[in-house]
Structure formats: C-alpha cells, structure tokens
Write an enzyme that holds these catalytic residues in place. Structure first.
Site, PDB file in Angstrom:
ATOM      1  N   ASN A   1       4.734   1.456  -6.406  1.00  0.00           N
ATOM      2  CA  ASN A   1       3.637   1.479  -7.368  1.00  0.00           C
ATOM      3  C   ASN A   1       3.631   2.856  -8.024  1.00  0.00           C
ATOM      4  OD1 ASN A   1       1.234   1.453  -8.752  1.00  0.00           O
ATOM      5  ND2 ASN A   1      -0.091   1.283  -6.957  1.00  0.00           N
TER       6      ASN A   1
ATOM      7  N   LYS B   1       1.838   3.872 -10.376  1.00  0.00           N
ATOM      8  CA  LYS B   1       0.493   4.231 -10.857  1.00  0.00           C
ATOM      9  C   LYS B   1       0.600   4.769 -12.287  1.00  0.00           C
ATOM     10  CE  LYS B   1      -0.952   4.735  -6.126  1.00  0.00           C
ATOM     11  NZ  LYS B   1      -1.797   5.359  -5.136  1.00  0.00           N
TER      12      LYS B   1
ATOM     13  N   HIS C   1      -5.886  -3.386  -6.276  1.00  0.00           N
ATOM     14  CA  HIS C   1      -5.612  -2.067  -5.682  1.00  0.00           C
ATOM     15  C   HIS C   1      -6.942  -1.316  -5.517  1.00  0.00           C
ATOM     16  CE1 HIS C   1      -4.131   1.985  -5.084  1.00  0.00           C
ATOM     17  NE2 HIS C   1      -2.972   1.434  -4.765  1.00  0.00           N
TER      18      HIS C   1
ATOM     19  N   GLU D   1      -7.746   1.605  -6.094  1.00  0.00           N
ATOM     20  CA  GLU D   1      -8.101   2.458  -7.238  1.00  0.00           C
ATOM     21  C   GLU D   1      -8.764   1.634  -8.341  1.00  0.00           C
ATOM     22  OE1 GLU D   1      -4.201   4.194  -7.605  1.00  0.00           O
ATOM     23  OE2 GLU D   1      -4.539   5.228  -5.703  1.00  0.00           O
TER      24      GLU D   1
ATOM     25  N   GLU E   1      -3.760  -1.396   2.513  1.00  0.00           N
ATOM     26  CA  GLU E   1      -3.725   0.020   2.165  1.00  0.00           C
ATOM     27  C   GLU E   1      -5.060   0.666   2.550  1.00  0.00           C
ATOM     28  OE1 GLU E   1      -0.623   0.660  -1.195  1.00  0.00           O
ATOM     29  OE2 GLU E   1      -2.550   0.290  -2.101  1.00  0.00           O
TER      30      GLU E   1
ATOM     31  N   GLY F   1      -2.401   8.652  -0.872  1.00  0.00           N
ATOM     32  CA  GLY F   1      -2.223   9.934  -1.562  1.00  0.00           C
ATOM     33  C   GLY F   1      -2.762  11.132  -0.806  1.00  0.00           C
TER      34      GLY F   1
ATOM     35  N   SER G   1       0.577   6.789   2.000  1.00  0.00           N
ATOM     36  CA  SER G   1       1.416   7.912   2.453  1.00  0.00           C
ATOM     37  C   SER G   1       2.619   7.461   3.260  1.00  0.00           C
ATOM     38  CB  SER G   1       0.563   8.925   3.237  1.00  0.00           C
ATOM     39  OG  SER G   1      -0.459   9.445   2.412  1.00  0.00           O
TER      40      SER G   1
HETATM   41  P1  13P Z   1       0.734   6.812  -1.664  1.00  0.00           P
HETATM   42  O1  13P Z   1       2.038   6.293  -1.099  1.00  0.00           O
HETATM   43  O2  13P Z   1       0.926   7.846  -2.732  1.00  0.00           O
HETATM   44  O3  13P Z   1      -0.219   7.218  -0.584  1.00  0.00           O
HETATM   45  O4  13P Z   1       0.051   5.568  -2.421  1.00  0.00           O
HETATM   46  C1  13P Z   1      -0.050   4.355  -1.783  1.00  0.00           C
HETATM   47  C2  13P Z   1      -0.521   3.336  -2.749  1.00  0.00           C
HETATM   48  O5  13P Z   1      -1.665   3.360  -3.175  1.00  0.00           O
HETATM   49  C3  13P Z   1       0.448   2.338  -3.220  1.00  0.00           C
HETATM   50  O6  13P Z   1      -0.182   1.325  -3.932  1.00  0.00           O
END
Ligand code: 13P
Length: 250
Positions: free
Chosen positions: A9, A11, A96, A98, A168, A174, A213
């Site tokens: 992803n 983003k 997601h 976010e 997640e 992150g 992560s």
């Molecule tokens: P990170 O791997 O940067 O923690 O992000 C995970 C994520 O949100 C994938 O959709």
C-alpha cells in the site's frame, strides 16, 4: 489451500514517474518470488494506468486504495469500481484505518463499497484493526469481530470468497511498533473463527494479511504463524528490495 499474498500500500507517496520506476523494479524482481506468493501493489489513483503498463507481463497484481460507494454520476472527486477495472485493477483496498479515521468511512458505507467492488470484478482487501485505547482496554477482539461482522456478514458466500482480509492494528501502522507474532496470530485466529461462524469451511480459504510496521526483519516470524497468510505493507513497500525481501520471508 488459501493464497499467500504480499500487498504494498503506497498510500499518498511517489510522483507518477517515481511510481512507474518503483513498479518496474518490483516487476523485475518478482521472478525471484515463488509462484505460491502473490504480489500486489496499490499505487495512488493517478498512477494506475501507467503502473498497469509497467507491470504488464509480470505476475504482479494491481490494486487501488479505495473506491466510490456509488456506481457513476455526479460525485465529484470519486472513482468508481468499474473505472478501476478499466484501469487494470484486480483489487482494491477498502476500509483502511486511515480512511476510517480521517475520511469518516463507516461500516455502512463499507458494506456498499465492498459489494460494488465485488459486483464489478474486484477483490476487496478489507481492513480491520483496533486503536491503542481499544487494545489497552482489552477490547481488541470485540472491536475487530464487530468490524468483520458489520460488513462481511452482509455478503453471500459467493461474494465472501472474493474477499481478502487485512488485520492492521492502528497502533502499529507507521509507528515502527509491530504486533508480536503471538498478538497477531491470536487476532487472525479470532477473525477466521468469526468468518467460520457465518461461512463455515470457506473461512479456511480466506487469506488474512497482517499489516503494521511489517518489514524484512520481522516478516518471517509473522508469516510462520498458522493464520497469517501474508502482509499488507506500507512504508517498506516503497523500496522494491524490502518489498521483495518480505515476499521471500515465507
Ligand atoms: P506501515 O507498514 O507503514 O506500518 O503501514 C501499514 C499499512 O497501513 C498498510 O496498509
């Protein structure tokens, strides 16, 4: 046998030119990855068409990061599921954290999005996960079970068979803080049980990814767990070498 998947992803990262370069690097290295592991990349909307061209001829799959809850029409700024298919996508991430956190995405809206994605031929990568407060209050199993039930229990078995689930934990996204393999496995097993309560044996066929992560140094331990079928990778998917190294961790 359910599929092992490693999905990146991206983003809101990379320009179109950078995205094409990254996609080409992933496609070039994808032959190192065993055929039992499906690689998927999810660039921003603007990159989908040129990235589809860049990965043509490789086994890398293309995903969007979201899709509209409407079929077409006067919905400025939205992108519909059939547009994603016409751009070359086979998948779309939905729900997601976010999007739930910053864009007000609700379970009700996700029911519509998941159904529209499937009806148009996309496999949704449906995300669930608890935040830090919920984990500290010991509510993580309840929160994640409810997210699964509220959306996926509205599907038919035929629709459910197209879904990929991604767990997640929001506190691990992150932050550099990964869930331990034990913490991830127990939630993945719980998700599979919740799916089985409604869909029976189909639950054994559903791919459940871990995200948060995930990187080359911890992927092996996570992927060794019986209910973890791969990863949804954020930061580490922006470097082709790291992304491929994660896919080689099975
Ligand atoms: P990170 O791997 O940067 O923690 O992000 C995970 C994520 O949100 C994938 O959709």
């Amino acid at each position: 046998m359910r599929k092992n998947i490693v999905a990146g992803n991206w983003k809101m990262n990379t320009t179109v030119a950078e995205g094409i370069e990254l996609a080409k690097a992933v496609a070039a290295k994808s032959s190192e990855v065993p055929a039992s592991v499906k690689l998927i990349i999810a660039p921003p909307f603007t990159h989908l068409v040129p990235v589809a061209e860049a990965i043509k001829g490789s086994c890398v799959g293309l995903s969007a990061q979201n899709c509209a809850d409407k079929e077409k029409g006067a919905y400025t700024g939205e992108v519909a599921a059939d547009m994603l298919v016409s751009a070359g996508c086979g998948y779309t991430i939905l729900g997601h954290s976010e999007r739930r956190q910053y864009y007000g995405e609700t379970d009700e809206k996700l029911v519509v999005k998941v159904k529209l994605a499937i009806a148009n031929g996309l496999s949704p990568i449906f995300c669930v996960g608890e935040n830090l407060d919920e984990r500290e209050a010991g509510r993580h199993f309840d929160v994640v079970s409810a997210q699964v039930k509220n959306v996926l229990y509205t599907l038919s078995a035929e629709e459910m068979a197209k879904v990929i689930i991604a767990y997640e934990p929001v506190w691990a996204i992150g932050t550099g803080k990964t869930a331990t393999a034990e913490q991830a496995q127990e939630i993945h097993a719980c998700i599979r049980k919740v799916v089985a309560e409604k869909f029976g044996d189909l639950a054994d066929e559903i791919t459940i990814l871990y995200g948060g992560s995930c990187k080359p140094s911890n992927a092996k331990e996570l992927f060794a767990c019986p209910d973890i079928d791969g990863g949804l990778i954020g930061g580490a998917s922006l470097k082709a070498d790291d992304f491929i190294a994660i896919a080689l961790s099975f």
